[in-house]
Scaffold this active site. Structure first.
Site, PDB file in Angstrom:
ATOM      1  N   GLU A  77       0.781  -1.219  -0.056  1.00 11.39           N
ATOM      2  CA  GLU A  77      -0.127   0.178   0.001  1.00 11.39           C
ATOM      3  C   GLU A  77       0.990   1.113   0.087  1.00 11.39           C
ATOM      4  O   GLU A  77       1.477   1.502   0.979  1.00 11.39           O
ATOM      5  CB  GLU A  77      -0.901  -0.197   1.009  1.00 11.39           C
ATOM      6  N   CYS A 117      -2.489   8.638   3.900  1.00 10.17           N
ATOM      7  CA  CYS A 117      -2.457   8.187   2.612  1.00 10.17           C
ATOM      8  C   CYS A 117      -3.685   8.606   1.760  1.00 10.17           C
ATOM      9  O   CYS A 117      -3.209   8.953   0.545  1.00 10.17           O
ATOM     10  CB  CYS A 117      -2.139   6.694   2.151  1.00 10.17           C
TER      11      CYS A 117
END
Length: 474
Positions: free
Chosen positions: A247, A281
């Protein structure tokens, strides 16, 4: 601050060398603690212990593994305040936010414990009447878990809970910026009575991390981090053809249509950018606003951004906290200055504050263009670039015209436009009339340079498995 030890094969071990990792409190810039850096021999020993513990762990009924995760959840709950205090000291979060992260991690742990009775294989029709095809789900074996600095406890649970319920053993390398909370977390692992060697948590330098990840017994490496870190992990995976789950970066676009509730949009965006100083993020970084409502939303954001204060969240939790390091702050400011030089208008913020700590103000940039660095690259800070558009199709094209594809946001009351975005947006997640929240029963996975594989839910748990096809003649 208390002393810290690495957690190796079920024990908190004394330092094996004099090398330490200095952990700074980003609120003050001062060293909060020094933790021992694990040696290469310790990292390899952790892998060997994990390999030995994994086979009997896998042989347990899945419901027994689920019971162990529930014991760990109880042990984490008992130590939530202690873990939260360490997390606040190393991250600049308020004590309530840091302790809340532990509590949310406990919820995630209990969620994955419930997968004990839900891990499924498949029975597949054969072309032959006297044959049955069975597809089994099996653990990968030993998993190296590389944890980021921004949510070091939640992400740790996000990786080890599905790995363990699926029958794997894990070796965890926390971020060198935030290892303190992970090493207190290790005490909960010890108290929960998990098998020795099943979980090891070691702070280490990059060379030791490479030795860990390239050990022949490591079958999978899972990382939440930058694109550069993901590329390094892919290099590690080449050694043994280990399975990657990555990720990586994000550059969340937010598209605001004329029918959106502008006041609600502004309030949500401000809260999102305040959250951990934009070090998330999925934090909004590109705001595409229809020309009919552009000026109104920009004025609302300018006023709201200017009204928000930053500072020590131990004194006032309502303030925005610091960036993780001075290097991060300098990088964010350099990107803002580049945007200014390229024609962007700094509506508010955009300066390096005086005084201790790694603070940076909420910064709003208007007049941005799609080709600017501030729009093309991840900032990972409290900066928002605003762009104007004329048509919905133009907005969708701009939102998808990017190297990243982690999450995207659309504000509209038109179900047709929402469905159009759902069918075409180039991102792993789309949020309609809300901002990213990563529901743990969903699937958090990026497109393009935002990653491979993903976390959360059924599909995140299955990342930690591999398949075996069994062909039965009968």
């Amino acid at each position: 601050m208390r002393g810290f030890r690495n957690f190796l094969a079920g024990r908190l071990v004394p330092p094996a060398s004099s090398e330490t990792i200095a952990v700074r409190n980003p609120t003050t810039g001062e060293i909060a603690a020094a933790v021992p850096a694990a040696t290469e021999a310790e990292a390899l020993s952790a892998v060997a212990a994990a390999r030995q513990a994994q086979a009997p762990w896998c042989a347990l009924p899945a419901i027994a593994r689920g019971d162990a995760l529930r014991r760990l959840a109880d042990a984490l709950t008992a130590r939530a305040c202690e873990i939260g205090a360490a997390l606040a000291a190393e991250s600049g979060k308020s004590l309530d936010d840091a302790t809340g992260e532990v509590t949310y991690g406990v919820e995630l742990m209990r969620y994955h414990a419930e997968w004990a009775r839900r891990i499924e294989g498949e029975v597949i029709q054969s072309d032959n009447a006297d044959e049955t095809l069975i597809l089994r789900r099996e653990p990968v074996g030993v998993v190296a878990c590389l944890i980021p600095f921004n949510y070091p406890i939640y992400t740790l649970v996000r990786k080890i809970a599905p790995a363990l319920i699926a029958g794997n053993a894990v070796v965890v390398r926390p971020s060198n910026n935030t290892p303190l909370s992970a090493l207190v977390f290790a005490e909960a692992v010890q108290a929960a009575g998990l098998p020795e060697g099943l979980v090891s948590i070691l702070a280490m330098n990059h060379d030791t991390a490479r030795a860990l990840c390239t050990h022949p017994a490591v079958g999978m490496i899972t990382l939440t981090g930058s694109v550069a870190a993901g590329q390094a992990v892919l290099d590690y995976c080449k050694e043994n053809i280990a399975k990657p789950s990555l990720e990586l970066g994000g550059k969340t676009p937010v598209v605001v249509e004329p029918d959106a509730d502008i006041d609600a949009v502004a309030a949500m965006i401000v809260a999102a950018k305040m959250n951990h100083c934009g070090q998330v993020c999925t934090s909004p970084e590109r705001l595409y606003v229809h020309e009919k409502v552009h000026d109104r939303l920009l004025a609302s954001l300018r006023q709201a951004f200017s009204a928000q204060a930053f500072g020590d969240r131990a004194e006032d939790p309502a303030r925005m906290g610091p960036l993780v390091s001075d290097a991060a702050r300098q990088r964010v400011h350099a990107m803002v200055e580049s945007a200014r030089a390229d024609g962007a208008i700094v509506e508010t913020g955009g300066f390096l504050p005086e005084g201790p700590g790694f603070f940076y103000p909420l910064t709003l940039l208007s007049g941005c263009r799609q080709d600017m660095e501030i729009v093309r690259e991840e900032v990972f800070g409290p900066v928002l670039a605003v762009l104007r558009y004329a048509t919905f199709e133009e907005a969708l094209a701009l939102a998808s015209d990017h190297q990243y594809g982690l999450s995207a946001v659309l504000f509209t009351e038109s179900y047709r436009k929402a469905m159009r975005a759902a069918a075409t947006i180039e991102a792993g997640e789309l949020y309609v009339n809300s901002l990213p929240a990563d529901p743990y029963q969903g699937f958090h996975a990026g497109w393009k340079k935002s990653g491979l594989g993903g976390d959360d839910g059924k599909h995140g748990m299955l990342e930690f498995t591999q398949t075996r096809l069994v062909v039965f003649k009968h």
